[in-house]
Enzyme design. Sequence first.
Site, PDB file in Angstrom:
ATOM      1  CD  GLU A 179      -4.225   2.663  -3.378  1.00 30.52           C
ATOM      2  OE1 GLU A 179      -3.076   2.908  -3.837  1.00 30.52           O
ATOM      3  OE2 GLU A 179      -4.132   1.390  -2.591  1.00 30.52           O
ATOM      4  CB  SER A 217       2.609  -0.742  -6.754  1.00 29.87           C
ATOM      5  OG  SER A 217       2.116   0.025  -7.825  1.00 29.87           O
ATOM      6  CG  HIS A 258       0.051   3.745  -5.171  1.00 27.27           C
ATOM      7  ND1 HIS A 258      -0.630   2.534  -5.328  1.00 27.27           N
ATOM      8  CD2 HIS A 258       0.915   3.486  -5.924  1.00 27.27           C
ATOM      9  CE1 HIS A 258      -0.192   1.823  -5.901  1.00 27.27           C
ATOM     10  NE2 HIS A 258       0.914   2.186  -6.313  1.00 27.27           N
TER      11      HIS A 258
END
Length: 649
Positions: free
Chosen positions: A363, A231, A463
């Site tokens: 995600e 990330s 995610h």
Amino acid sequence: MRDILLRLMRLIRQQPRHQDSHPGNAVRPGRWSALVLTVLLTAQAAPAAAVPAGAGPVVRTDRGLVRGVVGDGYRAFHAVPYAAPPTGDRRWRAPQPVTAWSGVRDARVPHEECAQNPVFGPPAGVEDCLYLNVTAPTAPGPHPVLVFVHGGSFQNGSGADYDPTRLVTQGDLVVVTINYRLGVFGYLGLPALAGSGTFGLQDQQAALRWVRRNAAAFGGDPRNVTLVGQSAGAESVCAQLTSPSAGGLFDKAIMQSGSCLTDWPDALFLPGIEAGSQFSPRAKVERTGAALAATLGCPAEHALACLRAKDPVALLDATTGTGVEAFITPAYGTSLLPVSPAAALRAGMAQRVPVLTGNNHDEHRGIIGILEITRGPYTAADYEAMLGAAFGDQARRVAAHYPLDAYETPGLAWAAVATDRIWACPILSTQRLLARHAPTYGYEFAETHGPALTADYPWGAAHGYELPYLFDVADFLTVGTVQPQLAADMISVWAHFAATGEASWPAVRPSDAAAYHRVFAAGRAGTVDLAAEHQCGLWDTIAALHAQAYRSGPPVRQRGATQVFRERGGDPGSRLRLRTPGQQMVPARPGLLEVAHRQRLVRVDGTTRHDGQPHPGGGERDDGVQVGDAGAVPGKRAVGAHVLLDPTS
């Protein structure tokens, strides 16, 4: 994570619910969206248990001896300082060397997290936080070294949140997890402040230098270092790939769910979140810093000294939320990032090291899912309003590719659009750009039956959902279990790449849309055509149409293969667009010209147009994006808030 989610539910449910019958309210306020974004991108770990006094392994670093702990097949050393405490006069300075110590330093318990704004509650952490953790096999080395940069939107998180024991014992790696300055302490900018907007990235480089100097003492190979992040950590890795000052600090890179090209249009990331990207021009960050100083009562002529004297809690209280106002967008136009990472990547200026990078199949379900659980399901009207806000005259085209009847709910349709536009396709573009110059391997995590936030939402491979297969992350995902074989497969791949710079499947080819992305899912093997799966052709077409809308007639300036076009219908003082080899049409901002020509930049003056006459509409002055000579440079002229290279220079 479970505790945070429950608090989020309680607080949001206290607010009035959205009236779905009113299309004008289809895009919900951004306050709760900002909270959800912070929740999703932060993994919270329980405090480490106290370690009783006693013997443990001792290692000599370049600053002194440290004592760690021994586990089953590994040794761990926590809270090892890699830079001096960035407190007092060292606040907002480059990381400084650690003072050597005598005796044996206790390195058996992780250090407190860096000062940060948590999801809820008062500010947490401490400024004295530049420490790292080393976990190494007990077997003799040298072992490949993996340096992990945590995510958390450049706003929160800690290296100690991630326990790498399985990577170490199964992958035969030395793993280093790091803390780095966050939020206002990591990315504040002020005029004339050296390092404006880059202190957290500077910390990461200081940690990498420490690893080069000290890895061998822990059984690591200092000549075989892989930088990995997830990330915001992945965006950090991509930034370091494009930073001149990071050259030679690592030998390979892994990026999980993040890239230099991550950006988003209005309303797509979250309701109420404006268009943006993870990096900001230095001038914008410095203007925001000056505004913060004024808000806190600091006179402009003494802003830095005044802010350095402020209590850290006051600074954190004044910089909550998201975006540049929270100082969570690292600055470019600096010595560390001379141009935006996206521009540098497109211009082929990234380091030539092997890269493994990929995305998760779903995600954005993690973000949309939390909002739907806490605020109620999205409706067809919500979806239509989002498409209009995000894509304008291309909304119908997007809707045709993502029709509501192809998804169980409008929320899942929204998540699919955002997954493809924000995550998967920019990551694919990043892979293709990197593959022009260095071996690059792509993957997709697609497991849908592993650990998740709750059992009653179709999270898919959201995610961050790959993290438990590599690390033990306390309290992150609360239901389900990791499939041991899939975890072993992923650890094997990460370890093999860290050791050799290679993967067991074909490398990415820059212009070939073949199925060369390895899929990670239980009971599923092989590769996938990521471009087809995530409709990247559509997004390429929309980007090209958007760029074409600004082109009108022949270039107004050209040098070699670099062209500058005026916006369609613009007068002589209108905004211009720059095209360089291998790039889409993009705003002709200073950084891109520096990339294209590697020459000094002009000071940008918003009152000057291309022919040197006053711009009738004025414009915003932007003095901060400078490389080399910050003054006027003969042969270059300013255009509005942009810069042109005169073809005669």
